[in-house]
Design an enzyme around this catalytic site. Structure first.
Site, mmCIF file in Angstrom:
data_model
loop_
_atom_site.group_PDB
_atom_site.id
_atom_site.type_symbol
_atom_site.label_atom_id
_atom_site.label_comp_id
_atom_site.label_asym_id
_atom_site.label_seq_id
_atom_site.Cartn_x
_atom_site.Cartn_y
_atom_site.Cartn_z
ATOM 1 N N ASP A 53 44.627 45.954 37.792
ATOM 2 C CA ASP A 53 45.334 46.381 36.571
ATOM 3 C C ASP A 53 46.145 47.656 36.791
ATOM 4 O O ASP A 53 45.598 48.682 37.210
ATOM 5 C CB ASP A 53 44.341 46.636 35.441
ATOM 6 C CG ASP A 53 43.603 45.387 35.008
ATOM 7 O OD1 ASP A 53 43.741 44.355 35.682
ATOM 8 O OD2 ASP A 53 42.878 45.444 34.012
ATOM 9 N N GLU A 294 43.079 39.956 26.791
ATOM 10 C CA GLU A 294 42.852 41.224 27.477
ATOM 11 C C GLU A 294 44.101 42.107 27.443
ATOM 12 O O GLU A 294 45.222 41.644 27.301
ATOM 13 C CB GLU A 294 42.492 40.956 28.946
ATOM 14 C CG GLU A 294 41.317 40.002 29.112
ATOM 15 C CD GLU A 294 40.823 39.957 30.541
ATOM 16 O OE1 GLU A 294 39.800 40.597 30.811
ATOM 17 O OE2 GLU A 294 41.454 39.309 31.390
#
Ligand code: FRU
Length: 424
Positions: A53, A294
């Site tokens: 990420d 998410e």
């Protein structure tokens, strides 16, 4: 008694629904919503660490911001273990896939800097060992607060539990690079409450993470998006008419999709600094559709709210499916109603020939979409793969009304600044 939403001067709202009917419109491999093939000969950012990420430094309005001409990104990061006996297979070779799959348990926040918005140089860990209260430092958002270089890093402190936290520090630049100083006191903000957002006690597979604070362009207040699941014991959720939507005859069977309960959460700050938060009902729910929405984030464009969130094939419910990638919804006001972009919600998915090539897409207000490389097949059958753990090529996308279009591809990890702040 006043409801929370009334107390904070926020209009009470009903969550918008991503329905099974919407998801039936998902078409993998539509070229306008599919990420170009990532080649197996990609470069890696580092031989020492995996990254996934990616969180560009930005301001509260969402603009990706450089400081004194330096671009800065934060990444979830874990050491690679090519020589650790624990990660050798029977033949003594490095089992990189197992190492990569284990990374979530040892995720730490690192930062990188660059003069060109690519070819990132490793800065190091943001917090020293022992500062963060839990084992895992999971995704969030670094916010540049002012021209003194103060940065609020919102992130998720995971295992034990999952708490949205923040830690304040400062970015310092020289002509040779960037460092992060401070980041010594982590402040817990909130956890799932069990009334609006599912707790670990209600479901061991609950999700509560990925804070994305922002200033609403219309009311000027400080809010935060996050990933959640709809409150309630696992298995108790109802997939009714509203969640199913308008489906063709023969599509009423929802199977076991009551186990899929993702939502995009929202909280409002009670103070200007964002130290005190009140959770509000979810903006969007995906009960009966998908279990994970998410890293939710916004692009504010043309007076509209473009809500993006990443999701997986494996988290879809029975009878619906779609590629790993980023999905989107649009509304005329913050609290909706939200309508799925492109009819289905799919904005940028992996091609079916390389279903795990990238993930964790982040749509920036300039239409550029960054993501990381997960794994890319190296042979025709897809049985051999190369693990990434590095930045994917950036994709250029146009957002028009209720539609999006892939229009360009850029270099690996290309995250150019939208504005530069000169530090005082
Ligand atoms: C997305 C994600 C985030 C989480 C992190 C954990 O790739 O699942 O939701 O914060 O990765 O590694």
């Amino acid at each position: 008694m006043k409801t929370n939403t009334e107390k904070f001067g926020v209009t009470p709202h009903q969550p918008s629904l991503w329905t099974r009917a919407d998801a039936l419109k998902v078409r993998a491999d539509d070229p306008t919503t599919t990420q170009p093939l990532v080649r197996a000969d990609f470069p890696v950012l580092s031989d020492d660490v995996f990254i996934w990420d990616t969180m560009p430094l930005r301001d509260l309005d969402g603009n990706v911001t450089s400081v004194d001409g330096w671009s800065v990104i934060f990444t979830l990061t874990a050491d690679r273990h090519p020589n650790d006996p624990q990660y050798l297979d029977e033949d003594g070779n490095y089992d990189i896939l197992r190492d990569w799959n284990d990374r979530h348990g040892r995720a730490k926040m690192y930062y990188w800097f660059s003069r060109t918005g690519k070819n990132w140089e490793l800065g190091g860990r943001v917090m020293a060992e022992g500062v963060s209260p839990t084992a895992r430092e999971w995704a969030g958002t670094p916010i540049l607060l002012n021209d003194r270089g103060e940065v609020d890093l919102y992130y998720t402190a995971v295992t034990p539990g999952a708490t949205i936290v923040k830690v304040r520090g400062r970015v310092v630049t020289t002509e040779h690079g960037v460092s992060m100083v401070g980041f010594e006191k982590v402040k817990p903000l909130f956890e799932a409450d069990g009334n609006m957002y599912q707790t670990e006690a209600q479901n061991a597979f609950w999700g509560f993470r990925d804070p994305w604070p922002f200033r609403d362009p219309n009311d000027g207040k400080l809010y935060m998006l996050f990933e959640g699941n709809v409150a309630g014991e696992r298995g108790s959720h109802k997939v009714g008419e509203a969640e199913i939507g308008d489906v063709p005859p023969g599509y009423e069977d929802v199977g076991n999709s009551r186990f899929q309960t993702a939502c995009v959460g929202i909280a409002v700050a009670r103070d200007a600094d964002g130290d005190d938060w009140e959770m509000l009902p979810p903006l969007l729910t995906a009960v009966g559709v998908n279990d994970q929405t998410e890293r939710p984030h916004f692009v504010f464009q043309d007076g509209k709210y473009y809500l993006f969130t990443i999701s997986h094939t494996f988290t879809y419910g029975d009878g619906v499916t779609g590629p790993d990638g980023v999905y989107g919804f649009v509304a005329d006001s913050l609290f909706g109603p939200y309508v799925p972009l492109n009819g289905s919600g799919l904005v940028l998915g992996n091609p079916s020939s390389q279903p795990f090539q990238t993930y964790s897409h982040y749509v920036m207000p300039n239409g550029l979409v960054t993501s990381f490389i997960d794994s890319v097949p190296t042979d025709e059958t897809g049985t051999q793969i190369r693990v990434g753990g590095t930045e994917a090529p950036t994709v250029g996308m146009k957002i028009k009304g209720q539609q999006t279009f892939v229009v360009a591809e850029y270099d690996y990890g290309y995250i150019p600044p939208m504005l530069d702040v000169t530090l005082k």
